[in-house]
Design a protein around this motif. Structure first.
Motif, mmCIF file in Angstrom:
data_model
loop_
_atom_site.group_PDB
_atom_site.id
_atom_site.type_symbol
_atom_site.label_atom_id
_atom_site.label_comp_id
_atom_site.label_asym_id
_atom_site.label_seq_id
_atom_site.Cartn_x
_atom_site.Cartn_y
_atom_site.Cartn_z
ATOM 1 N N SER A 1 20.885 2.199 -6.294
ATOM 2 C CA SER A 1 19.913 1.215 -5.797
ATOM 3 C C SER A 1 18.829 1.909 -4.972
ATOM 4 O O SER A 1 18.751 3.121 -4.929
ATOM 5 C CB SER A 1 20.630 0.170 -4.942
ATOM 6 N N GLY A 2 17.964 1.142 -4.286
ATOM 7 C CA GLY A 2 16.899 1.710 -3.457
ATOM 8 C C GLY A 2 15.619 1.821 -4.237
ATOM 9 O O GLY A 2 15.629 1.996 -5.464
ATOM 10 N N LYS A 3 14.468 1.671 -3.531
ATOM 11 C CA LYS A 3 13.189 1.759 -4.242
ATOM 12 C C LYS A 3 12.393 2.967 -3.771
ATOM 13 O O LYS A 3 12.675 3.538 -2.720
ATOM 14 C CB LYS A 3 12.385 0.469 -4.046
ATOM 15 N N VAL A 4 11.425 3.363 -4.579
ATOM 16 C CA VAL A 4 10.638 4.556 -4.250
ATOM 17 C C VAL A 4 9.653 4.221 -3.129
ATOM 18 O O VAL A 4 8.934 3.226 -3.208
ATOM 19 C CB VAL A 4 9.865 5.046 -5.489
ATOM 20 N N LEU A 5 9.625 5.040 -2.109
ATOM 21 C CA LEU A 5 8.720 4.800 -0.979
ATOM 22 C C LEU A 5 7.331 5.368 -1.265
ATOM 23 O O LEU A 5 7.204 6.399 -1.926
ATOM 24 C CB LEU A 5 9.273 5.451 0.293
ATOM 25 N N MET A 6 6.306 4.673 -0.798
ATOM 26 C CA MET A 6 4.942 5.164 -0.963
ATOM 27 C C MET A 6 4.563 5.985 0.270
ATOM 28 O O MET A 6 4.314 5.430 1.330
ATOM 29 C CB MET A 6 3.956 3.991 -1.100
ATOM 30 N N ALA A 7 4.490 7.284 0.101
ATOM 31 C CA ALA A 7 4.140 8.130 1.246
ATOM 32 C C ALA A 7 2.634 8.373 1.269
ATOM 33 O O ALA A 7 1.966 8.282 0.239
ATOM 34 C CB ALA A 7 4.889 9.447 1.162
ATOM 35 N N GLN A 8 2.108 8.662 2.453
ATOM 36 C CA GLN A 8 0.681 8.924 2.639
ATOM 37 C C GLN A 8 0.514 10.363 3.078
ATOM 38 O O GLN A 8 1.369 10.891 3.780
ATOM 39 C CB GLN A 8 0.178 8.066 3.803
ATOM 40 N N THR A 9 -0.594 10.992 2.739
ATOM 41 C CA THR A 9 -0.826 12.302 3.336
ATOM 42 C C THR A 9 -1.227 12.078 4.792
ATOM 43 O O THR A 9 -1.842 11.066 5.130
ATOM 44 C CB THR A 9 -1.965 13.060 2.622
ATOM 45 N N ILE A 10 -0.855 13.036 5.634
ATOM 46 C CA ILE A 10 -1.123 12.893 7.076
ATOM 47 C C ILE A 10 -2.611 12.688 7.329
ATOM 48 O O ILE A 10 -3.012 11.863 8.147
ATOM 49 C CB ILE A 10 -0.639 14.165 7.834
ATOM 50 N N GLY A 11 -3.436 13.419 6.573
ATOM 51 C CA GLY A 11 -4.880 13.345 6.788
ATOM 52 C C GLY A 11 -5.451 11.958 6.546
ATOM 53 O O GLY A 11 -6.450 11.574 7.154
ATOM 54 N N SER A 12 -4.821 11.186 5.658
ATOM 55 C CA SER A 12 -5.398 9.892 5.293
ATOM 56 C C SER A 12 -4.934 8.761 6.199
ATOM 57 O O SER A 12 -5.358 7.624 6.045
ATOM 58 C CB SER A 12 -5.042 9.563 3.848
ATOM 59 N N ILE A 13 -4.022 9.063 7.153
ATOM 60 C CA ILE A 13 -3.534 7.992 8.024
ATOM 61 C C ILE A 13 -4.582 7.653 9.071
ATOM 62 O O ILE A 13 -5.181 8.545 9.678
ATOM 63 C CB ILE A 13 -2.227 8.428 8.732
ATOM 64 N N ASP A 14 -4.827 6.350 9.267
ATOM 65 C CA ASP A 14 -5.755 5.928 10.318
ATOM 66 C C ASP A 14 -5.091 6.081 11.665
ATOM 67 O O ASP A 14 -3.933 5.710 11.832
ATOM 68 C CB ASP A 14 -6.113 4.437 10.130
ATOM 69 N N GLU A 15 -5.848 6.595 12.609
ATOM 70 C CA GLU A 15 -5.312 6.625 13.967
ATOM 71 C C GLU A 15 -5.320 5.204 14.499
ATOM 72 O O GLU A 15 -6.192 4.422 14.183
ATOM 73 C CB GLU A 15 -6.188 7.497 14.869
#
Ligand code: TYD
Ligand code: MG
Length: 419
Positions: free
Chosen positions: A20-34
């Protein structure tokens, strides 16, 4: 004892979750809004802001721990009053009644702020709901050990009450964006009462240390997700609450009388240089086992240094009681205090004084060698500022005529202890 329910279908949790379990959507660190709105709340004490990494961050949870009577409630009431000048602040106490807090606030001159509210409550649910209501930008909870959740049967202060209450509060803080400061009690041994996990849950752990009766009180960060843990704020308790000490070195040395057994150490407290007197008393043991006592210095370290002194110099300390005192209620955790402690012991044992205008720093190795200390320049600068003439310090610390370099303990004692 905890009841464990039997798994019914014969499949273990591990074998079930491997399908079971679903795939997580990860973000690159650079694209994260502060996160915006991270305008920090300033406490009104510059050094305390530095300890916090630039003030209290909205949405963060700070745990302030300290001995009873050290001044946690006083400091936090002063901080609340200062922050209430610009935003709404709630002071929730499960320990004191409204009347008691009013009296204290009056003494501190903190009772005239429209935006500073008080509530007396021990219910974690109610306080969390109040935080979620969004009416306050800062909430002080005095103390986490008095809070309880109705659903949990155990008494306030127990591990499950503290863990669950703080989880509820922390979730409310993150949801509403309000900053929360929790007061935490410490045990007799000095660690924070309750589960260790409490320290993992919060963003910042502040430790309030020092002498309950007079002397300096120091706030340092034991953990800080938003700043360094190298800073320290030094306070003094007055009639009208806690005050930052402007020139701690001068205050610490004000009552010094240079006699044998007294040495001035140039230490670093946080990132700030500080001169502090170390006193040693060496007496013949009257019977049995020699006694070694240290106030403000690690006892194991003292025993180690006594062993080094015995082995590497001609001092005989095996039949002597040794007492070490760090003046001003300070607790040293600077390796470079070693040389000063050794010289104080030798000075007391041989009844020979150290010259008036001398400061000392350096780590002592097991071979009796003097090892380098960090921030030597700042230690020296502080000593110069207070009118000292020279520093006994490890070789290579810094090219400076002020420093008299010593390579090993024996030479240090022979060269600088006067007849
Ligand atoms: P408190 O802040 O209640 O300590 P804690 O919350 O850490 O248990 O009070 C600390 C002590 O400070 C208290 O015993 C009395 C003293 N005090 C002052 O000397 N001056 C003051 O203005 C105040 C408010 C307290
Ligand atoms: Mg209190």
């Amino acid at each position: 004892m905890v009841e464990q329910l039997a798994v019914d279908n014969g499949k273990s949790a591990v074998s079930r979750s491997s399908t079971s379990g679903k795939v997580l959507m990860a973000q690159t660190i650079g694209s994260i809004d502060e996160k915006e709105g991270s305008q920090r709340l300033l406490t009104g004490f510059k050094d305390l802001d530095d300890v916090l990494g630039g003030g209290v961050l909205p949405g963060s949870v700070v745990l302030m721990a300290g001995q009873p009577g050290i001044g946690k409630s006083t400091l936090l009431l002063q901080v609340s009053a200062h922050i209430a000048r610009s935003v709404a602040v709630l002071y929730a106490s499960g320990e004191e009644s409204a009347g008691q807090v009013k009296l204290r606030a009056k003494r501190l001159g903190a009772d005239k702020h429209e935006q500073l509210s008080f509530v007396s409550s021990t219910s974690a649910d109610d306080i969390a709901a109040t935080i979620r209501s969004g009416g306050y930008k800062l909430v002080i909870i005095d103390s986490i050990q008095t809070l309880s959740l109705d659903e949990i049967a155990s008494a306030p202060g127990t591990v499950s009450q503290i863990t669950n209450s703080s989880n509820v509060i922390i979730r409310a803080a993150k949801q509403s964006g309000a900053a929360v400061i929790l007061v935490g009690h410490v045990t007799k041994e000095g660690s924070i009462a309750g589960p260790k996990v409490l320290e993992h849950l919060v963003d910042v752990v502040l430790q309030f240390e020092g002498d309950r009766y007079g002397g300096f009180k120091i706030v340092r960060a034991a953990k800080n997700r938003f700043g360094s843990t190298n800073e320290a704020a030094i306070f003094e308790m007055n009639q009208d609450g806690l005050r930052l000490v402007e020139n701690p070195s001068a205050a610490l040395l004000a009552e010094r009388q240079n006699s044998d057994g007294s040495v001035v150490l140039a230490t670093i407290e946080g990132t700030r240089p500080l001169l502090v007197e170390i006193q040693a008393l060496v007496n013949p043991t009257s019977f049995g086992y020699p006694k070694r006592t240290a106030s403000g210095f690690d006892l194991n370290r003292l025993n180690l240094l006594v062993a080094v002194l015995e082995k590497r110099t001609k001092l005989n300390l095996s039949d002597k009681d040794i007492y070490i005192n760090v003046v001003g209620g300070l607790k040293l955790n600077d390796q470079a205090a070693d040389l000063a402690v050794c010289m104080a012991i030798a000075s007391a044992a041989a009844s020979r004084r150290i010259d008036d205008g001398v400061v000392v720093f350096g780590e002592v190795g097991l071979g009796g060698e003097i090892r380098s200390a960090y921030s030597a320049d700042r230690r020296v600068a502080e000593a110069k500022k207070l009118g000292f003439k020279l520093a006994i310090a490890p070789a290579g610390a810094s090219k400076n005529s002020f420093i008299k370099e010593v390579g090993d303990l024996r030479t240090a004692l022979i060269d600088y202890l006067q007849k």
